[in-house]
Design an enzyme around this catalytic site. Sequence first.
Site, PDB file in Angstrom:
ATOM      1  N   TRP A 119      -4.995   4.147   0.890  1.00  0.00           N
ATOM      2  CA  TRP A 119      -6.078   3.207   0.595  1.00  0.00           C
ATOM      3  C   TRP A 119      -5.896   2.569  -0.782  1.00  0.00           C
ATOM      4  CZ3 TRP A 119     -10.523   7.066   2.168  1.00  0.00           C
ATOM      5  CH2 TRP A 119     -10.383   7.386   3.531  1.00  0.00           C
ATOM      6  N   HIS A 120      -4.665   2.124  -1.050  1.00  0.00           N
ATOM      7  CA  HIS A 120      -4.354   1.486  -2.326  1.00  0.00           C
ATOM      8  C   HIS A 120      -3.802   0.075  -2.121  1.00  0.00           C
ATOM      9  CE1 HIS A 120      -3.560   5.795  -4.083  1.00  0.00           C
ATOM     10  NE2 HIS A 120      -4.853   5.498  -4.057  1.00  0.00           N
ATOM     11  N   PRO A 121      -4.495  -0.811  -1.419  1.00  0.00           N
ATOM     12  CA  PRO A 121      -3.946  -2.152  -1.193  1.00  0.00           C
ATOM     13  C   PRO A 121      -3.873  -2.954  -2.497  1.00  0.00           C
ATOM     14  CG  PRO A 121      -6.222  -2.051  -0.453  1.00  0.00           C
ATOM     15  CD  PRO A 121      -5.833  -0.649  -0.801  1.00  0.00           C
ATOM     16  N   ASP A 129       0.864  -1.181   0.000  1.00  0.00           N
ATOM     17  CA  ASP A 129       0.000   0.000   0.000  1.00  0.00           C
ATOM     18  C   ASP A 129       0.898   1.228   0.000  1.00  0.00           C
ATOM     19  OD1 ASP A 129      -2.203   1.675   0.121  1.00  0.00           O
ATOM     20  OD2 ASP A 129      -2.796   1.108   2.155  1.00  0.00           O
ATOM     21  N   HIS A 130       0.327   2.368  -0.354  1.00  0.00           N
ATOM     22  CA  HIS A 130       1.056   3.628  -0.285  1.00  0.00           C
ATOM     23  C   HIS A 130       0.827   4.274   1.087  1.00  0.00           C
ATOM     24  CE1 HIS A 130       0.587   3.855  -4.924  1.00  0.00           C
ATOM     25  NE2 HIS A 130       1.827   3.504  -4.631  1.00  0.00           N
TER      26      HIS A 130
END
Length: 530
Positions: free
Chosen positions: A464-466, A297-298
């Site tokens: 919120w970039h899993p 994730d970021h």
Amino acid sequence: MGDLPDEVDVVVVGAGAAGCVLAARLSEEAGCRVLLLEAGSTTGLEPEARTPGAAMRLWTGPTSWGDTSVPQPALGGRRVTLPQGRGLGGGSSINGMAWFHGYPADYDAWQAGGAHGWAWKDVRPVFRAIEHNDLGDAEWHGFDGPMRVSRVRDASALALSFVAAGAEIGLPVVEDFNGADREGIGLLQANINDGTRHSVVDGYLLPAAGRPNLTIRAKALVTSIVVESGRATAVQCVDAQGVRRRVVARRSIVVAAGAIRTPQLLMLSGIGMPSHLRKLGIDVVHDLPAVGADLQDHPLATTVWPVVDGSPLWSTTSDADARAYQLLRRGPLASFTQATAKLRTREDLPGPNIQLTLALTALDSNRRAYPEPALTCSVSLLTPTSRGEVRLASADPTDAPLVDPGYLRARADREDLLEGLRLARRLFQGPALKAATGGQALDPPAWDEESLGTFIRDRGGSEWHPVGTCRMGTDSAAVVDSTTMEVNGVLGLHIADASVMPAIPRANTHAPTIMIAERAAQLIREAGAR
């Protein structure tokens, strides 16, 4: 919400950014009966939910799964919110709508790492085919694809000051973050059409919804995949009336439930790490330890700046602004995030590793609003080396899985994020932004190294970039075969969503996920024809 068929050719699990694309593309074959199952409802398609400026209202409630991480040691033991879209469109219906392809080197690294067929030369034509971009049919963009992409409309004075400040401190101004030159500062593109959110529901699902061979069912939770003699043959689900159902898939099952719920479904079906499954009393159907591993994730830290000259978004949504939006689709409600910067913390890096994103409202790292007029500059690490995992909390499909992103587990990630904060401060000392904000942040209040380390620990969060929990490749440890999108060792079971990414791209993950689904649909059709 009608009855479920007993048997179809293809079942697509999840009607998010990938699932809508897959259902639309696979149902183009008139003789292929496709069933699209979505655990959520149609909530999120109402007019207010389609207003770009209202995006943050969708991150809680029925449009989101409401996920949180397990306690994160590098963040002071805090749990981090991880809302993932629930309902038709998934994240496409609730996200910030920013549209980034990523960098050519991101995809060439996928290829070099074993994901054959996913180099930049392979995916670039797919990105162009997806787009109906207001930049026209240029070298980098398409003009007649299903997804509307536009430049910022009615850019605010604060967004223009953000870009101007970057130029004042020597940053290159980027005209197109999906074009030839992608490093620097500028206004971004978004999936917005005439001032309205344009999701995959608009671009893909609604145009396909009238096909007699496509059935769409919401409020249908898939609880397991049936595997018989090494082949996926059916799904077990609970329909909108709470009745347990079994649907046979004659050709294939395509899971597109995202990087959190795709591995959850596989593990509930007995596909995963045997020791973990047996501990929860789940029979092992197929030994595949990498299911749920390699979560990426970021991570981010959010700086907040007062507004002393100008007006942030939420203080400008007056009755006049509401009328301007209702009548003309113009004004502050017609966009959300307007400007960004892609930067590198060291000159010896091959490309940007930090993203600074301006939001015209004051949000902390968990997207909670500040009461005073202020704006946010989030600092995101684009190239994390830390990895985490998704595991089951229990054998109950209604229990949320255990999500451990391992944020900032690697020391290098913490150091890079800290340098990213310093880049943000340097930007806000540019004359144009200093005039608008006074040059002194509300958060963090101090900028020495110890204070910044404490700030990251206490306020760090997620973009919120899993991705990455069912990695594709051609090696034995990969979950998915990159040439067919089939789960290794299980015939007729495919995965096509952000979970298959071998490494997180330097981009918001919406456009790359749509690209994966488009390319996967073609690969799945080709595999079925053989």
